[in-house]
Design a protein around this motif. Structure first.
Motif, mmCIF file in Angstrom:
data_model
loop_
_atom_site.group_PDB
_atom_site.id
_atom_site.type_symbol
_atom_site.label_atom_id
_atom_site.label_comp_id
_atom_site.label_asym_id
_atom_site.label_seq_id
_atom_site.Cartn_x
_atom_site.Cartn_y
_atom_site.Cartn_z
ATOM 1 N N GLY A 187 -7.005 10.064 -8.832
ATOM 2 C CA GLY A 187 -5.982 10.619 -9.697
ATOM 3 C C GLY A 187 -6.530 11.579 -10.721
ATOM 4 O O GLY A 187 -7.255 12.525 -10.388
ATOM 5 N N SER A 255 -5.825 5.622 -9.589
ATOM 6 C CA SER A 255 -4.731 5.955 -8.666
ATOM 7 C C SER A 255 -3.415 5.471 -9.254
ATOM 8 O O SER A 255 -3.373 4.602 -10.128
ATOM 9 C CB SER A 255 -4.979 5.312 -7.302
ATOM 10 O OG SER A 255 -5.012 3.898 -7.405
ATOM 11 N N ASP A 257 0.496 5.896 -11.113
ATOM 12 C CA ASP A 257 1.061 6.551 -12.288
ATOM 13 C C ASP A 257 1.443 5.488 -13.320
ATOM 14 O O ASP A 257 2.257 4.597 -13.006
ATOM 15 C CB ASP A 257 2.285 7.368 -11.871
ATOM 16 C CG ASP A 257 2.859 8.185 -13.021
ATOM 17 O OD1 ASP A 257 2.103 8.451 -13.975
ATOM 18 O OD2 ASP A 257 4.050 8.536 -12.955
ATOM 19 N N SER A 259 -2.187 7.455 -14.259
ATOM 20 C CA SER A 259 -3.549 7.411 -13.723
ATOM 21 C C SER A 259 -4.544 6.970 -14.791
ATOM 22 O O SER A 259 -5.336 6.059 -14.570
ATOM 23 C CB SER A 259 -3.937 8.801 -13.203
ATOM 24 O OG SER A 259 -5.300 8.848 -12.848
#
Length: 387
Positions: A187, A255, A257, A259
């Motif tokens: 991310g 990884s 949201d 991140s």
């Protein structure tokens, strides 16, 4: 036309040559040498090297207190220098660098392909900031008392126009404990994530340079799925600050949201080189592990300027100082502390309520110092120059 000749006696010629050599040495702002050229080698020995080993030799066996020492290393300017150490080791090993008696500890993360320079890579290099005084300096590199040291091939430094440290990757630490890890992030992670830091496993940064004494906002970018985690920050081996990272990310590796997230804390730093030691901190009785750390940023919040000293309560005379520094004021002094350019405490005097106090400074090295005067009501910070 006849060419005129300048004739020098042998004595005059030698004197002229000596003056030229002296001028050249005085202008020195960079220096490098083979480890085997040390003025003193304690416990270790000179060994034959292979591969890219400089000069075909290196110094090994500096374990548990052994060292190489270089005396009378002359530079023309007091200031910050970028030092390098070329080393050889197949293990992650610790060593120290001592500049004019002031010590910083380091540990290599990257290893070499063999113990004698064979393999790939043959030699690796570490870089860091040091402070040197105009004139003669002593540089010592060696093994810590209870740990094995890498072998050393070559060391040196060059004068550097140092800019303020504003950001750095978490994985760029100078020293670390066993079982600390680096893992590739996902991310929005900037590079790698540093993990498995806890209350007894730390990472350390030795070359945090700021141009002014004052308060700074230290911000950490992190990935963390556990709201009970935080970090403890020890500044210059003295003051400790806590940062709570109770806001969580989607995953441990960046990884998802969100991140990464950020958290900040206000810390006190001295003008010059500072050290930060980061450990885990338990939030609300948690497990004392730190979040996975990605990146640090540093921003000035409230500088303490030398020009503001006129408004403070005490006068310091003479400043610059050579032998004795007299501190005078209307308030009673309870304690006087002096810190060197590395932020290390070199004087800590408890004083029984005096308005005037004379502080011996004859054994200080040339350079800039930070002096703290503590009373019952306040702590005031001053800059002192030793000439």
């Amino acid at each position: 036309m006849k060419k005129s000749k300048i004739l020098l006696s042998s004595k005059s010629a030698l004197l002229f040559f000596a003056l030229c050599l002296s001028s050249f040495s005085y202008a020195q702002t960079s220096w490098s040498t083979e480890a085997e050229n040390a003025d003193e080698i304690s416990k270790g020995d000179v060994r034959a090297g292979e591969g890219s080993v400089s000069g075909g030799q290196f110094v090994g066996g500096l374990d548990k207190g052994g060292y190489i020492r270089f005396t009378n290393v002359n530079v023309s300017e007091t200031g910050m220098y970028r030092m390098f150490v070329d080393y050889i080791t197949m293990d992650k090993r610790s060593f120290y660098v001592k500049i004019n008696g002031q010590q910083s500890n380091f540990r290599n993360w990257e290893t070499t392909g063999g113990w004698n320079g064979s393999g790939n890579p043959s030699v690796r290099t570490m870089y860091f900031l040091i402070s040197l005084n105009e004139g003669s300096n002593t540089i010592e590199v060696g093994g810590q008392a209870d740990k094995n040291s890498p072998a050393f091939d070559k060391i040196g430094f060059a004068k550097e126009a140092v800019t303020a440290t504003t950001s750095w990757e978490a994985e760029d630490f100078d020293d670390f404990s066993d079982n600390v890890t680096k893992n590739q992030g996902a991310g929005s992670v900037s590079g790698q994530l540093v993990g498995d830091v806890n209350a007894v496993r730390m990472i350390r940064y030795n070359s945090i340079y700021v141009p002014n004494t004052g308060k700074y906002n230290l911000t950490l970018q992190y990935a963390n799925a556990d709201p009970t985690r935080g970090i403890s920050i020890k500044v210059n081996n003295e003051n400790t600050y806590q940062m709570i990272c109770d806001q969580v990310t989607a995953n441990w590796n960046g990884s998802g949201d969100p991140s990464v997230l950020t958290q900040s804390v206000l810390i006190d730093l001295f003008k010059g080189i500072n050290s930060l030691e980061i450990a885990g901190y338990a939030v609300g009785g948690g497990n004392q592990f730190a979040p996975n750390m990605d990146k640090f940023t540093l921003a000035i919040d409230k500088p303490v300027s030398i020009s503001l000293q006129e408004k403070l309560s005490f006068t310091l005379k003479p400043n610059p100082v050579s032998d004795q520094l007299t501190i005078s004021g209307e308030s009673e002094i309870n304690r006087v502390e002096v810190y060197d350019l590395y932020g290390r405490l070199i004087v800590d005097e408890a004083i029984a309520g005096l308005n005037d106090y004379t502080l011996p400074a004859g054994n200080w090295l040339k350079g800039m110092y930070t002096l703290r005067v503590k009373t019952n009501q306040t702590t005031e910070t001053y800059k002192v120059i030793k000439k």
